[in-house]
Scaffold this motif. Sequence first.
Motif, PDB file in Angstrom:
ATOM      1  N   ALA A 112      45.210  36.570  38.880  1.00 32.16           N
ATOM      2  CA  ALA A 112      45.126  37.340  39.880  1.00 32.16           C
ATOM      3  C   ALA A 112      44.746  38.657  40.045  1.00 32.16           C
ATOM      4  CB  ALA A 112      46.372  37.014  40.984  1.00 32.16           C
ATOM      5  N   SER A 113      45.307  39.278  39.010  1.00 37.79           N
ATOM      6  CA  SER A 113      44.945  40.896  38.870  1.00 37.79           C
ATOM      7  C   SER A 113      43.619  41.362  38.545  1.00 37.79           C
ATOM      8  CB  SER A 113      46.212  41.496  37.731  1.00 37.79           C
ATOM      9  OG  SER A 113      45.714  41.038  36.660  1.00 37.79           O
ATOM     10  N   ARG A 114      42.874  40.025  37.919  1.00 41.47           N
ATOM     11  CA  ARG A 114      41.398  40.348  37.612  1.00 41.47           C
ATOM     12  C   ARG A 114      40.293  40.265  38.785  1.00 41.47           C
ATOM     13  NH1 ARG A 114      40.772  35.618  34.176  1.00 41.47           N
ATOM     14  NH2 ARG A 114      38.446  36.053  34.424  1.00 41.47           N
ATOM     15  N   TYR A 115      41.036  39.471  39.939  1.00 43.38           N
ATOM     16  CA  TYR A 115      40.170  39.540  40.931  1.00 43.38           C
ATOM     17  C   TYR A 115      40.435  40.211  42.204  1.00 43.38           C
ATOM     18  CZ  TYR A 115      38.616  35.266  38.406  1.00 43.38           C
ATOM     19  OH  TYR A 115      38.018  34.547  37.397  1.00 43.38           O
ATOM     20  N   HIS A 116      39.252  40.544  43.072  1.00 38.33           N
ATOM     21  CA  HIS A 116      39.451  41.070  44.423  1.00 38.33           C
ATOM     22  C   HIS A 116      38.651  40.510  45.328  1.00 38.33           C
ATOM     23  CE1 HIS A 116      35.341  42.761  43.205  1.00 38.33           C
ATOM     24  NE2 HIS A 116      35.368  43.015  44.508  1.00 38.33           N
ATOM     25  N   ALA A 117      39.527  40.078  46.418  1.00 37.49           N
ATOM     26  CA  ALA A 117      38.714  39.122  47.436  1.00 37.49           C
ATOM     27  C   ALA A 117      37.596  39.811  48.418  1.00 37.49           C
ATOM     28  CB  ALA A 117      40.006  39.077  48.769  1.00 37.49           C
ATOM     29  N   VAL A 118      36.557  38.990  48.572  1.00 32.52           N
ATOM     30  CA  VAL A 118      35.473  39.517  49.190  1.00 32.52           C
ATOM     31  C   VAL A 118      35.424  38.925  50.491  1.00 32.52           C
ATOM     32  CG1 VAL A 118      34.278  40.284  47.137  1.00 32.52           C
ATOM     33  CG2 VAL A 118      34.210  37.689  47.795  1.00 32.52           C
ATOM     34  N   VAL A 133      40.834  30.477  53.964  1.00 27.52           N
ATOM     35  CA  VAL A 133      40.142  30.428  52.838  1.00 27.52           C
ATOM     36  C   VAL A 133      39.922  31.760  52.034  1.00 27.52           C
ATOM     37  CG1 VAL A 133      37.964  29.923  51.568  1.00 27.52           C
ATOM     38  CG2 VAL A 133      38.588  28.471  53.480  1.00 27.52           C
ATOM     39  N   VAL A 134      40.116  31.974  50.776  1.00 19.12           N
ATOM     40  CA  VAL A 134      39.821  33.363  50.328  1.00 19.12           C
ATOM     41  C   VAL A 134      39.127  33.000  49.138  1.00 19.12           C
ATOM     42  CG1 VAL A 134      41.050  35.306  49.004  1.00 19.12           C
ATOM     43  CG2 VAL A 134      42.225  34.103  50.820  1.00 19.12           C
ATOM     44  N   VAL A 135      37.981  33.889  48.837  1.00 21.64           N
ATOM     45  CA  VAL A 135      37.009  33.916  48.001  1.00 21.64           C
ATOM     46  C   VAL A 135      37.030  35.206  47.340  1.00 21.64           C
ATOM     47  CG1 VAL A 135      34.500  33.847  46.985  1.00 21.64           C
ATOM     48  CG2 VAL A 135      35.332  32.147  49.010  1.00 21.64           C
ATOM     49  N   ALA A 136      37.372  35.031  45.897  1.00 24.13           N
ATOM     50  CA  ALA A 136      37.643  36.510  45.349  1.00 24.13           C
ATOM     51  C   ALA A 136      36.359  36.667  43.791  1.00 24.13           C
ATOM     52  CB  ALA A 136      38.935  36.538  44.707  1.00 24.13           C
ATOM     53  N   VAL A 137      36.391  37.748  43.561  1.00 24.90           N
ATOM     54  CA  VAL A 137      35.233  37.879  42.272  1.00 24.90           C
ATOM     55  C   VAL A 137      36.130  38.870  41.390  1.00 24.90           C
ATOM     56  CG1 VAL A 137      33.994  39.623  43.438  1.00 24.90           C
ATOM     57  CG2 VAL A 137      32.976  38.205  41.716  1.00 24.90           C
ATOM     58  N   ASP A 138      35.602  38.693  40.028  1.00 22.36           N
ATOM     59  CA  ASP A 138      36.049  39.799  39.152  1.00 22.36           C
ATOM     60  C   ASP A 138      34.966  40.597  38.798  1.00 22.36           C
ATOM     61  OD1 ASP A 138      34.612  38.272  37.233  1.00 22.36           O
ATOM     62  OD2 ASP A 138      36.185  37.471  36.330  1.00 22.36           O
ATOM     63  N   SER A 139      35.051  41.614  37.667  1.00 27.02           N
ATOM     64  CA  SER A 139      34.153  42.450  37.453  1.00 27.02           C
ATOM     65  C   SER A 139      32.972  41.718  36.676  1.00 27.02           C
ATOM     66  CB  SER A 139      34.777  43.572  36.364  1.00 27.02           C
ATOM     67  OG  SER A 139      35.355  42.800  35.154  1.00 27.02           O
TER      68      SER A 139
END
Length: 270
Positions: A112-118, A133-139
């Motif tokens: 979870a720490s790698r991702y931020h929600a968009v 719904v939550v969609v998140a993306v990493d670096s």
Amino acid sequence: MKIGPEDKSASPLRRWGVPLSVAAGVAAVSVAAVAAFGATGQAKPRVAEPGRSGEGRTSAPSPTPSTGRGSTSGGTDSESSPDAFTIPNATTTPIAPGTVSKILSSCLGADASRYHAVVAVRTPVVSDNSDGVVVAVDSADQYVQCASKGDKGSSQDSPPTFINNRLWGTGRFIEYFDSTREPAGKGQYLMVGAGHYTADIAKITVSYGHQPKEYPAVMAGGAFVYAATLHPDTLPGPHYAGPSPYIHAYDASGKEIYDQSKDPKFTSEQ
């Protein structure tokens, strides 16, 4: 697509209807990402998986009716038509940031720490299994999609971080993530779907079945989410197929540059 106890006889089809192929190294993915695009790309592989906890999983071929938890791709003449329905509500509301963090933590665990929600939204109606719904993306622009119920999150995918962006290429506009149809009380269903898009796209909408009305999707950070309440016009039987959702994409000038219902990668399956 997911199905549940109402559909014990469901066939083992799965979400959005592009032909399945087994992806090496990934076992037990319930609904894998699918790439849908214009005339030039190739279909993205999806990973097949047996149903979990007694549930079947479907992804009815678009543009035939897509299926969800509690429904199947079959049906009888005596059951309601998949196009005899109304969409009384397609409005989502934002989820508070603190709650989003809890949803991602329970959905992704140590990742979870790698991702931020968009995109993080509550759906217009609550099903037995989800209310958002939550969609998140990493670096590295790797996406995940989590369903929420309160402040808890879950994913159809195993691992939840399976969804990614690895197949972008010339001519591709939309990549589909998980989509579901779930019972949400007697006589109604919750329709949910998500994906991500290229920089060519300025607006995404969704239509249902053969009805022409298009409803706006929520877009942010390269991801989109749609959700709607579906009411069949008559009480459906146990094999209610339901309407297919169709994604439409527009460029900055307002020109439609993608229509899923005309995408040969879907229509060729009919």
